[in-house]
Design a protein around this motif. Structure first.
Motif, PDB file in Angstrom:
ATOM      1  N   ALA A  99       0.840  -1.164  -0.070  1.00 24.46           N
ATOM      2  CA  ALA A  99      -0.085  -0.068   0.085  1.00 24.46           C
ATOM      3  C   ALA A  99       0.714   1.147   0.044  1.00 24.46           C
ATOM      4  CB  ALA A  99      -1.116  -0.163   1.127  1.00 24.46           C
ATOM      5  N   ILE A 100       0.260   2.121  -0.517  1.00 22.71           N
ATOM      6  CA  ILE A 100       0.902   3.562  -0.469  1.00 22.71           C
ATOM      7  C   ILE A 100      -0.233   4.503   0.287  1.00 22.71           C
ATOM      8  CG2 ILE A 100       1.941   5.529  -1.677  1.00 22.71           C
ATOM      9  CD1 ILE A 100       2.667   3.546  -3.784  1.00 22.71           C
ATOM     10  N   ILE A 101      -0.039   5.145   1.302  1.00 16.34           N
ATOM     11  CA  ILE A 101      -0.869   5.791   2.132  1.00 16.34           C
ATOM     12  C   ILE A 101      -0.323   7.164   2.408  1.00 16.34           C
ATOM     13  CG2 ILE A 101      -2.203   5.735   4.424  1.00 16.34           C
ATOM     14  CD1 ILE A 101      -1.446   2.495   4.637  1.00 16.34           C
ATOM     15  N   ASP A 102      -1.498   8.279   2.327  1.00 13.89           N
ATOM     16  CA  ASP A 102      -1.083   9.562   2.634  1.00 13.89           C
ATOM     17  C   ASP A 102      -1.071   9.808   3.997  1.00 13.89           C
ATOM     18  OD1 ASP A 102      -3.787   9.894   3.081  1.00 13.89           O
ATOM     19  OD2 ASP A 102      -4.192  10.886   1.178  1.00 13.89           O
ATOM     20  N   GLN A 103      -0.881  11.265   4.271  1.00 14.46           N
ATOM     21  CA  GLN A 103      -0.743  11.748   5.687  1.00 14.46           C
ATOM     22  C   GLN A 103      -2.048  11.529   6.317  1.00 14.46           C
ATOM     23  OE1 GLN A 103      -0.436  13.489   3.095  1.00 14.46           O
ATOM     24  NE2 GLN A 103      -0.770  15.683   3.287  1.00 14.46           N
ATOM     25  N   GLU A 104      -3.206  11.416   5.696  1.00 17.44           N
ATOM     26  CA  GLU A 104      -4.515  11.273   6.572  1.00 17.44           C
ATOM     27  C   GLU A 104      -4.933   9.788   6.319  1.00 17.44           C
ATOM     28  OE1 GLU A 104      -6.562  13.849   3.660  1.00 17.44           O
ATOM     29  OE2 GLU A 104      -5.907  15.356   4.350  1.00 17.44           O
TER      30      GLU A 104
END
Length: 298
Positions: free
Chosen positions: A95-100
């Protein structure tokens, strides 16, 4: 979610990437991201698909910059521009997850890769031809041709820096590179043969020798592959096979009963089979000087 875009893509410069060079593709997100697992980007070449793997060391995830790298391997080829599917980044179970905490968009839009070409095909030797069968005399040269599977370019190959050794009797003579850059066939030629180099039993052709400052590359700059080749036969190549040095009898008038002796001197031991002779032409008719075994030193 409004206007949630995929990453901005930074492509490598438009050029042909040769063997060992890296193709780096950068996905730029708007803020820090977290990468889980081993994401990658599929790249389509004419020779088949390759994978640019996530390059953690080159990436800056705190600023949302992910770098994907692939090092060009031998036989990778694409002459009309690589292709990257719109699907973009493959997560491969990660996965690639943003800061939110949201999964980022991994697809790409409007990626123009037409100027990015790949040439991992190094030039290889396909054939070597030695000198033509025949007799070569003092002042002539011997030539060897080396053929590659594509056009090659020689740098700093003159002056003996690129050569093929030829064993001629007890001597080694170098055939030095003389021509062929920009074509698929290089020609190697000896200097003019001198009288000290001779053989009547053929020559031997050695392996190509390349000085440290010399290169053989293809148009993309790929250095040569293996320069080893199956050595062609040098049988039938005769060098400086001279006739004998002749010693004549003294100048005078030979009278009845005197011998006219003619000596034929060769450069080494010989074997005489049969009864050789030398024909002499007189005004009174032809005569024959017979081989004098007793007086000879074969």
């Amino acid at each position: 979610v409004v206007n949630r875009f995929g990453p901005e893509i930074t492509l490598p410069a438009d050029k042909t990437y040769k063997l060992g060079e890296n193709i780096n593709i950068t996905a730029n997100y708007t803020g820090d991201v977290t990468v889980v697992g081993t994401p990658s980007i599929n790249i389509q070449l004419d020779s088949g698909n390759i994978t640019a793997a996530y390059n953690k060391a080159a990436s800056d995830i705190a600023n949302g910059t992910l770098v994907f790298s692939y090092q060009v391997a031998e036989d990778d080829l694409d002459a009309d521009g690589i292709a990257i599917p719109a699907a973009g980044i493959s997560l491969n179970g990660g996965a690639i997850i943003d800061q939110e905490g949201n999964a980022v968009i991994t697809s790409f839009q409007n990626v123009d890769t037409t100027g990015i070409e790949v040439d991992g095909d190094v030039p290889d030797i396909t054939n070597v031809n030695g000198p033509a069968v025949g007799v070569y005399i003092q002042g002539q040269t011997l030539a060897v041709t080396v053929t590659f599977d594509q056009d090659v370019f020689v740098a700093n190959g003159t002056g003996g820096d690129l050569s093929i050794p030829l064993t001629i009797g007890d001597n080694t003579v170098n055939a030095n590179y003389t021509s062929g850059t920009g074509t698929n066939t290089l020609t190697f030629t000896t200097d003019n043969l001198n009288s000290s180099v001779f053989t009547s039993t053929g020559i031997s052709i050695g392996q190509l020798s390349l000085a440290a400052n010399t290169s053989i590359t293809d148009e993309s700059g790929n250095a040569n592959g293996s320069l080893a080749f199956a050595m062609p036969s040098g049988a039938g190549v005769v060098v400086n096979r001279f006739g004998p040095e002749i010693t004549l009898p003294a100048d005078k008038t030979y009278t009845l009963g005197e011998n006219i002796n003619i000596s034929a001197d060769y450069t080494g031991a010989v074997t005489v089979v049969g009864t050789p002779s030398i024909e002499l032409q007189l005004e009174s008719g032809n005569i024959t000087a017979a081989y004098n075994k007793a007086a000879s030193d074969i």
